[in-house]
Design an enzyme around this catalytic site. Structure first.
Site, mmCIF file in Angstrom:
data_model
loop_
_atom_site.group_PDB
_atom_site.id
_atom_site.type_symbol
_atom_site.label_atom_id
_atom_site.label_comp_id
_atom_site.label_asym_id
_atom_site.label_seq_id
_atom_site.Cartn_x
_atom_site.Cartn_y
_atom_site.Cartn_z
ATOM 1 N N GLU A 90 -6.228 -92.380 -37.214
ATOM 2 C CA GLU A 90 -6.755 -93.755 -37.230
ATOM 3 C C GLU A 90 -7.237 -94.188 -38.610
ATOM 4 O O GLU A 90 -6.974 -95.307 -39.034
ATOM 5 C CB GLU A 90 -7.897 -93.884 -36.221
ATOM 6 C CG GLU A 90 -7.531 -93.563 -34.775
ATOM 7 C CD GLU A 90 -6.251 -94.237 -34.293
ATOM 8 O OE1 GLU A 90 -5.639 -93.730 -33.346
ATOM 9 O OE2 GLU A 90 -5.830 -95.262 -34.863
ATOM 10 N N HIS A 143 5.786 -95.491 -31.487
ATOM 11 C CA HIS A 143 5.257 -94.159 -31.180
ATOM 12 C C HIS A 143 6.340 -93.163 -30.800
ATOM 13 O O HIS A 143 6.062 -91.984 -30.592
ATOM 14 C CB HIS A 143 4.248 -94.236 -30.019
ATOM 15 C CG HIS A 143 2.955 -94.862 -30.399
ATOM 16 N ND1 HIS A 143 2.674 -96.194 -30.160
ATOM 17 C CD2 HIS A 143 1.871 -94.355 -31.021
ATOM 18 C CE1 HIS A 143 1.472 -96.474 -30.606
ATOM 19 N NE2 HIS A 143 0.958 -95.387 -31.124
HETATM 20 C C1 LIG Z 1 -4.364 -100.347 -28.649
HETATM 21 C C2 LIG Z 1 -3.128 -100.788 -29.387
HETATM 22 C C3 LIG Z 1 -2.286 -99.562 -29.746
HETATM 23 C C4 LIG Z 1 -2.824 -98.931 -31.035
HETATM 24 C C5 LIG Z 1 -2.172 -97.578 -31.190
HETATM 25 C C6 LIG Z 1 -3.036 -96.638 -32.043
HETATM 26 S S1 LIG Z 1 -2.945 -96.941 -33.741
HETATM 27 C C7 LIG Z 1 -2.507 -95.261 -31.864
HETATM 28 O O1 LIG Z 1 -1.407 -94.970 -32.293
HETATM 29 N N1 LIG Z 1 -3.299 -94.411 -31.216
HETATM 30 C C8 LIG Z 1 -2.863 -93.064 -31.081
HETATM 31 C C9 LIG Z 1 -4.031 -92.203 -30.644
HETATM 32 C C10 LIG Z 1 -3.682 -90.773 -30.843
HETATM 33 C C11 LIG Z 1 -3.418 -90.267 -32.123
HETATM 34 C C12 LIG Z 1 -3.096 -88.951 -32.304
HETATM 35 C C13 LIG Z 1 -2.984 -88.070 -31.155
HETATM 36 C C14 LIG Z 1 -3.258 -88.602 -29.858
HETATM 37 C C15 LIG Z 1 -3.566 -89.962 -29.678
HETATM 38 C C16 LIG Z 1 -1.718 -92.937 -30.114
HETATM 39 O O2 LIG Z 1 -0.830 -92.136 -30.312
HETATM 40 N N2 LIG Z 1 -1.781 -93.735 -29.017
HETATM 41 C C17 LIG Z 1 -0.724 -93.639 -27.967
HETATM 42 C C18 LIG Z 1 -1.374 -93.175 -26.685
HETATM 43 C C19 LIG Z 1 -0.082 -94.989 -27.740
HETATM 44 O O3 LIG Z 1 -0.712 -96.021 -28.129
HETATM 45 O O4 LIG Z 1 1.031 -94.989 -27.174
HETATM 46 ZN ZN LIG Z 2 -1.452 -95.177 -34.551
#
Ligand SMILES: CCCCC[C@H](S)C(=O)N[C@@H](Cc1ccccc1)C(=O)N[C@@H](C)C(=O)O
Ligand SMILES: [Zn+2]
Ligand SMILES: [Ca+2]
Length: 308
Positions: free
Chosen positions: A142, A231
């Site tokens: 983040e 993602h």
């Molecule tokens: C709310 C709007 C979406 C924002 C997505 C954020 S930047 C993000 O990518 N979050 C990560 C959190 C994370 C990071 C590393 C390891 C585990 C989880 C992410 O991967 N979110 C997934 C669940 C997703 O948004 O699909």
């Molecule tokens: Zn992210």
């Protein structure tokens, strides 16, 4: 009377003991690290973004029992230190900007994100995720989004968005620095299942993500389509980074220096995978020389995922 530095102690999400910088003022302790300019807040389970950052966390005896807050604060300090010591970058903006983190955002919120001004962490629903600040690779992911925003500012959609996600994963994992350090979220994902992860950089297919351009997913640029699959298509540049590290004999830190230089010196908001390939080759050339093994390795790393 003025505020003074103090050292708080407490347990993280996973029950691990840790200590961290707090601020003491008029007999109350605050989750504020003034040496790194970090402040940690709670949303008290409100999902109203207008109320952010919420309430600065305070405690009466400097022994902290809110694991999500303890980890958001201590891991933000680790990420701050990584950027300062490895890249001589002072906070995400390079100018000591305050790193604000809010925990307990919403109810059963299975995500964490950077909203352009601060970090926001959900508590998870307890089966898909436990509180997401409980993993250093999440916090690194983040805060890296903030660094990306202040540098290449990669648009969060399609290939530039997949690069945005990939650079966040790469730095998050470099900062977490694990032996099998190619997993994402392993510490806070599916508490009832051991050994799994939300993503794998070395084996993206294990989570259904592509590891080669042949399998690039053309998804709609909508929230439902994950903004063009940011993602999932991140698996391709993630795999390229793993290829680079594993075939060149380069240290993870030096590989990170190549990726950081590409991001901050050569990439721009609409960079695609081919631009990232060129930027990382140029960065490796700058750092190690045009006929270096690193340049050969990074070129081959991208070729192996079908880029270049
Ligand atoms: C709310 C709007 C979406 C924002 C997505 C954020 S930047 C993000 O990518 N979050 C990560 C959190 C994370 C990071 C590393 C390891 C585990 C989880 C992410 O991967 N979110 C997934 C669940 C997703 O948004 O699909
Ligand atoms: Zn992210
Ligand atoms: Ca990890």
């Amino acid at each position: 009377n003025k505020a003074t530095h103090a050292t708080g102690t407490g347990k993280g999400v996973l029950g691990d003991n840790k200590s961290f910088n707090t601020l003491s003022s008029s007999g109350t302790y605050y989750l504020q690290d003034s040496t790194r300019n970090l402040k940690t807040y709670t949303a008290r389970n409100s999902a109203n973004e207008n109320l952010l950052p919420g309430t600065l966390l305070s405690d009466s005896d400097n022994y902290w029992t809110d694991g999500a807050a303890v980890d958001a604060h201590t891991y933000a300090a680790e990420v701050y230190d990584y950027y300062k010591t490895k890249f001589n970058r002072n906070s995400f903006d390079g100018n000591g900007a305050a790193i604000k983190s809010t925990v307990h955002f919403g109810r059963n919120f299975n995500n964490a994100y950077w909203n352009g001004a601060q970090m926001i962490y959900g508590d998870g629903d307890g089966s898909t995720f436990v509180p997401l600040s409980g993993a250093l690779d999440v916090v690194g992911h983040e805060i890296t989004h903030a660094v990306i925003e202040r540098s290449a500012n990669l648009v969060y959609e399609n290939q530039s968005g997949a690069l945005n996600e990939s650079f966040a994963d790469v730095l998050g994992n470099l900062i977490e620095d694990r032996d099998n350090g190619w997993l994402l979220g392993e510490d806070i994902y599916t508490p009832s299942v051991s050994g799994d992860a939300l993503r794998s950089m070395s084996n993206p297919e294990s989570q259904g993500d592509p590891a080669h351009m042949d399998d690039y997913k053309n998804l709609p640029n909508t929230r439902e389509g994950d903004w063009g699959g940011v993602h999932t298509n991140s698996g391709i540049p993630n795999k390229a980074f793993v290829n680079f590290v594993e075939t060149s004999g380069i240290t993870r830190d030096n590989a990170g220096k190549v990726w950081y230089r590409a991001l901050t010196s050569y990439m721009t908001s609409r960079s695609d995978f081919d631009d990232a390939r060129n930027a990382t080759i140029q960065a490796a050339t700058d750092l190690f020389g045009s006929s270096s093994t690193e340049v050969t390795a990074v070129t081959n790393a991208w070729a192996a995922v079908g880029v270049g």
